[in-house]
Design a protein around this motif. Structure first.
Motif, PDB file in Angstrom:
ATOM      1  N   LYS A  58      31.898  24.027  37.012  1.00 37.04           N
ATOM      2  CA  LYS A  58      32.396  25.011  36.051  1.00 37.04           C
ATOM      3  C   LYS A  58      31.288  25.484  35.110  1.00 37.04           C
ATOM      4  O   LYS A  58      31.297  25.240  33.904  1.00 37.04           O
ATOM      5  CB  LYS A  58      33.579  24.432  35.239  1.00 37.04           C
ATOM      6  CG  LYS A  58      34.813  24.201  36.051  1.00 37.04           C
ATOM      7  CD  LYS A  58      35.361  25.430  36.729  1.00 37.04           C
ATOM      8  CE  LYS A  58      35.913  26.461  35.771  1.00 37.04           C
ATOM      9  NZ  LYS A  58      36.613  27.552  36.515  1.00 37.04           N
ATOM     10  N   VAL A 114      31.015  37.062  40.677  1.00 38.39           N
ATOM     11  CA  VAL A 114      30.804  35.633  40.957  1.00 38.39           C
ATOM     12  C   VAL A 114      30.356  35.379  42.402  1.00 38.39           C
ATOM     13  O   VAL A 114      29.776  34.335  42.680  1.00 38.39           O
ATOM     14  CB  VAL A 114      32.046  34.750  40.612  1.00 38.39           C
ATOM     15  CG1 VAL A 114      32.420  34.859  39.147  1.00 38.39           C
ATOM     16  CG2 VAL A 114      33.220  35.033  41.502  1.00 38.39           C
ATOM     17  N   TYR A 115      30.587  36.348  43.305  1.00 40.14           N
ATOM     18  CA  TYR A 115      30.132  36.168  44.702  1.00 40.14           C
ATOM     19  C   TYR A 115      28.857  36.961  44.982  1.00 40.14           C
ATOM     20  O   TYR A 115      28.570  37.318  46.131  1.00 40.14           O
ATOM     21  CB  TYR A 115      31.258  36.545  45.677  1.00 40.14           C
ATOM     22  CG  TYR A 115      32.481  35.675  45.491  1.00 40.14           C
ATOM     23  CD1 TYR A 115      32.512  34.368  45.951  1.00 40.14           C
ATOM     24  CD2 TYR A 115      33.589  36.142  44.787  1.00 40.14           C
ATOM     25  CE1 TYR A 115      33.613  33.551  45.725  1.00 40.14           C
ATOM     26  CE2 TYR A 115      34.696  35.335  44.565  1.00 40.14           C
ATOM     27  CZ  TYR A 115      34.689  34.039  45.044  1.00 40.14           C
ATOM     28  OH  TYR A 115      35.775  33.233  44.819  1.00 40.14           O
ATOM     29  N   GLY A 154      31.816  28.434  33.336  1.00 46.88           N
ATOM     30  CA  GLY A 154      32.434  29.091  34.484  1.00 46.88           C
ATOM     31  C   GLY A 154      32.617  30.589  34.290  1.00 46.88           C
ATOM     32  O   GLY A 154      32.521  31.116  33.170  1.00 46.88           O
ATOM     33  N   GLY A 155      32.876  31.238  35.436  1.00 40.67           N
ATOM     34  CA  GLY A 155      33.094  32.679  35.427  1.00 40.67           C
ATOM     35  C   GLY A 155      34.431  33.050  34.787  1.00 40.67           C
ATOM     36  O   GLY A 155      34.534  34.057  34.073  1.00 40.67           O
ATOM     37  N   THR A 156      35.455  32.242  35.026  1.00 40.13           N
ATOM     38  CA  THR A 156      36.791  32.544  34.485  1.00 40.13           C
ATOM     39  C   THR A 156      36.733  32.611  32.962  1.00 40.13           C
ATOM     40  O   THR A 156      37.293  33.507  32.343  1.00 40.13           O
ATOM     41  CB  THR A 156      37.786  31.432  34.907  1.00 40.13           C
ATOM     42  OG1 THR A 156      37.613  31.186  36.302  1.00 40.13           O
ATOM     43  CG2 THR A 156      39.213  31.837  34.645  1.00 40.13           C
ATOM     44  N   ASP A 193      33.149  41.468  37.605  1.00 45.22           N
ATOM     45  CA  ASP A 193      33.206  40.076  38.051  1.00 45.22           C
ATOM     46  C   ASP A 193      32.368  39.979  39.322  1.00 45.22           C
ATOM     47  O   ASP A 193      32.763  40.463  40.378  1.00 45.22           O
ATOM     48  CB  ASP A 193      34.681  39.721  38.302  1.00 45.22           C
ATOM     49  CG  ASP A 193      34.866  38.325  38.852  1.00 45.22           C
ATOM     50  OD1 ASP A 193      33.877  37.704  39.262  1.00 45.22           O
ATOM     51  OD2 ASP A 193      36.022  37.869  38.885  1.00 45.22           O
ATOM     52  N   ASN A 219      35.580  43.845  40.752  1.00 42.52           N
ATOM     53  CA  ASN A 219      35.220  42.557  41.357  1.00 42.52           C
ATOM     54  C   ASN A 219      34.649  42.796  42.753  1.00 42.52           C
ATOM     55  O   ASN A 219      35.379  43.119  43.671  1.00 42.52           O
ATOM     56  CB  ASN A 219      36.468  41.661  41.431  1.00 42.52           C
ATOM     57  CG  ASN A 219      36.247  40.371  42.213  1.00 42.52           C
ATOM     58  OD1 ASN A 219      37.160  39.892  42.874  1.00 42.52           O
ATOM     59  ND2 ASN A 219      35.061  39.813  42.151  1.00 42.52           N
ATOM     60  N   LYS A 230      30.389  28.892  42.128  1.00 42.21           N
ATOM     61  CA  LYS A 230      30.697  29.576  43.389  1.00 42.21           C
ATOM     62  C   LYS A 230      29.458  29.714  44.261  1.00 42.21           C
ATOM     63  O   LYS A 230      29.483  29.370  45.434  1.00 42.21           O
ATOM     64  CB  LYS A 230      31.266  30.978  43.095  1.00 42.21           C
ATOM     65  CG  LYS A 230      32.718  30.956  42.685  1.00 42.21           C
ATOM     66  CD  LYS A 230      33.620  30.640  43.868  1.00 42.21           C
ATOM     67  CE  LYS A 230      34.997  30.298  43.352  1.00 42.21           C
ATOM     68  NZ  LYS A 230      35.961  29.903  44.352  1.00 42.21           N
ATOM     69  N   ILE A 278      35.076  35.769  31.742  1.00 41.42           N
ATOM     70  CA  ILE A 278      35.982  36.924  31.836  1.00 41.42           C
ATOM     71  C   ILE A 278      36.957  36.901  30.657  1.00 41.42           C
ATOM     72  O   ILE A 278      37.163  37.900  29.972  1.00 41.42           O
ATOM     73  CB  ILE A 278      36.738  36.897  33.186  1.00 41.42           C
ATOM     74  CG1 ILE A 278      35.753  37.099  34.340  1.00 41.42           C
ATOM     75  CG2 ILE A 278      37.860  37.949  33.214  1.00 41.42           C
ATOM     76  CD1 ILE A 278      36.297  36.730  35.707  1.00 41.42           C
ATOM     77  N   SER A 318      29.114  33.049  38.322  1.00 38.16           N
ATOM     78  CA  SER A 318      29.524  31.644  38.436  1.00 38.16           C
ATOM     79  C   SER A 318      28.492  30.858  39.235  1.00 38.16           C
ATOM     80  O   SER A 318      28.259  31.151  40.408  1.00 38.16           O
ATOM     81  CB  SER A 318      30.878  31.574  39.151  1.00 38.16           C
ATOM     82  OG  SER A 318      31.172  30.258  39.531  1.00 38.16           O
ATOM     83  N   ASN A 334      37.448  38.974  45.708  1.00 36.98           N
ATOM     84  CA  ASN A 334      38.406  37.912  46.034  1.00 36.98           C
ATOM     85  C   ASN A 334      39.785  38.524  45.807  1.00 36.98           C
ATOM     86  O   ASN A 334      40.062  38.940  44.674  1.00 36.98           O
ATOM     87  CB  ASN A 334      38.194  36.728  45.096  1.00 36.98           C
ATOM     88  CG  ASN A 334      39.197  35.617  45.324  1.00 36.98           C
ATOM     89  OD1 ASN A 334      39.979  35.653  46.253  1.00 36.98           O
ATOM     90  ND2 ASN A 334      39.170  34.612  44.453  1.00 36.98           N
ATOM     91  N   TYR A 351      42.151  38.956  41.320  1.00 36.62           N
ATOM     92  CA  TYR A 351      42.038  37.520  41.035  1.00 36.62           C
ATOM     93  C   TYR A 351      43.073  37.151  39.965  1.00 36.62           C
ATOM     94  O   TYR A 351      43.282  37.899  39.015  1.00 36.62           O
ATOM     95  CB  TYR A 351      40.614  37.225  40.552  1.00 36.62           C
ATOM     96  CG  TYR A 351      40.365  35.766  40.308  1.00 36.62           C
ATOM     97  CD1 TYR A 351      40.587  34.834  41.318  1.00 36.62           C
ATOM     98  CD2 TYR A 351      39.932  35.317  39.077  1.00 36.62           C
ATOM     99  CE1 TYR A 351      40.377  33.495  41.088  1.00 36.62           C
ATOM    100  CE2 TYR A 351      39.708  33.974  38.846  1.00 36.62           C
ATOM    101  CZ  TYR A 351      39.939  33.074  39.859  1.00 36.62           C
ATOM    102  OH  TYR A 351      39.730  31.744  39.638  1.00 36.62           O
TER     103      TYR A 351
END
Ligand code: PMP
Ligand code: GLN
Length: 382
Positions: A239, A199-200, A94-96, A197, A165, A231, A99, A228, A169, A120
């Motif tokens: 994840k 992720v989008y 996952g992206g989290t 970040d 980001n 996402k 990070i 991610s 988000n 975020y």
């Protein structure tokens, strides 16, 4: 046993709080960001095939090589940058996680990280658990643009990193080319790292091109760029994500990563490696999500909520000052309980909890879900 909390000011994340409340009250969940429509069946089929064909054991800790190669090919195609999949790309759960790992790789106690708010919700705890300090810069509605002269004034000898980001988000704001130029000027000749970040990445609207840090070789040298799969491919429960960096930074990143999860699950990496070879698998995503944004925004015209513009992500912010002067948290909780629609109060994205009478809705949902939710939101009046 007594325990000294490492994160004394942290409670349960707002996404879990609002999702639990939504299920308790049988509400439509436009809070936490996850799609309720089916993901691409070709991708689930590829993953099933991988399992059936015996791809069920560990892959190398850096990730399944054909997937890393497919990512490098995509980066070359999209951003005209060559990255070495052997040394610069690592698959993460996952992206989290990417990070957190990047922050843990570089931060020393007492160092500072510039964070733009709304942010975020994992960023600040991730910085603090490493003994570092967030330097918060608050961005304002309606466009949440960064004032780079102000950023310059907050950079000092302890600044170790700047976090970005885009698409953002919760705001849906996106960075433009001149933002990147300003960033380049600030970090040139310094030891400041950048965490981007993205992720989008493939959920960006209105024909805007995504300003990935991966377009800028001078920035890649000092950056960790986090993505991610969950996402972008509408499988948040998988994840799975990845981080791209310079070979030197990635070497250190992998030292942290290898003793944390070692490697990520194999069949999904095998499935994604084939899926990414078809460019349409990512090129088609923005327009489909833009349709959802437009449909939701059109429906919301019948309510008393005031929209802010969203240029990317799964989200759109709405102000409710024509409906109520409650705090955003109280308002979001009441709307979930009384009207059956959950949203996220935007104050959750500010450390100090600033309340701008704004909530975040997730429009990554089926048309019917959005329609039923808005039928309920129409009923809210002052
Ligand atoms: N960054 C932002 C801004 C996000 O919204 C998310 C979504 N969860 C993530 C990172 C992490 O993504 P993942 O679920 O892959 O950990
Ligand atoms: N990124 C998702 C959101 O903003 C939630 C992910 C999570 O629950 N941690 O809603």
């Amino acid at each position: 046993m007594q325990i000294q909390s490492k994160l004394p000011n942290v409670g349960t994340t707002i996404f879990t709080v609002m999702s639990s409340l939504a299920s308790e009250h049988n509400a439509i969940n436009l809070g936490q960001g996850f799609p309720d429509f089916a993901m691409d069946a070709r991708l689930t089929a590829l993953v099933s095939d991988a399992m059936e064909n015996g791809f069920n054991q560990y892959v190398p800790m850096q990730g399944y090589m054909p997937l890393r190669q497919a990512i490098a090919d995509k980066i070359h195609f999209l951003y005209a940058t060559d990255t070495d999949p052997h040394t610069q790309i690592t698959i993460t759960p996952g992206g989290t996680y990417a990070i957190y790992t990047a922050l843990t790789t570089v931060l020393e106690p007492g160092e500072e990280v510039i964070v733009f708010e709304p942010a975020y919700d994992s960023y600040i705890p991730n910085i603090e658990i490493n003994g570092a300090r967030p330097v918060l810069i608050s961005l304002q509605a309606p466009d949440y643009r960064i004032d780079w002269d102000f950023v310059k004034s907050r950079v000092g000898p302890k600044t170790r990193m700047i976090m970005l980001n885009s698409p953002n988000n919760p705001t849906g704001a996106v960075l433009r080319e001149d933002d990147i130029w300003a960033l380049q000027e600030i970090v040139r000749g310094t030891n400041i790292f950048v965490l981007s970040d993205e992720v989008y990445e493939h959920l960006i609207f209105d024909g805007i091109s995504h300003q990935s840090i991966l377009r800028y070789p001078d920035l890649i040298e000092r950056s960790f760029v986090c993505f991610s799969f969950g996402k972008v491919y509408h499988c948040t429960g998988w994840k799975l994500g990845y981080c791209v960096s310079s070979a030197a930074l990635m070497k250190e990143f992998r030292k942290v990563h290898q003793f944390n999860c070692f490697c990520c699950n194999t069949p999904m990496q095998v499935g994604l490696a084939s899926f990414l070879a078809d460019r349409e698998s990512y090129l088609s995503l923005s327009s489909k999500m833009q349709e959802k944004r437009d449909y939701f925004q059109e429906l919301m015209k019948s309510t008393k909520f005031t929209p802010l513009r969203s240029f990317g992500s799964y989200f759109q912010l709405y102000q409710y000052d024509r409906i109520s002067d409650e705090s955003d948290r109280d308002f979001a909780i009441r709307v979930t309980k009384e009207y059956g629609v959950a949203a996220i109060p935007v104050s959750a994205f500010y450390k100090a909890g600033g309340d701008t009478k704004t909530v975040r809705f997730c429009f990554a949902k089926k048309k019917e879900t959005l329609e039923t939710a808005v039928e309920r939101l129409i009923k809210i009046s002052k």
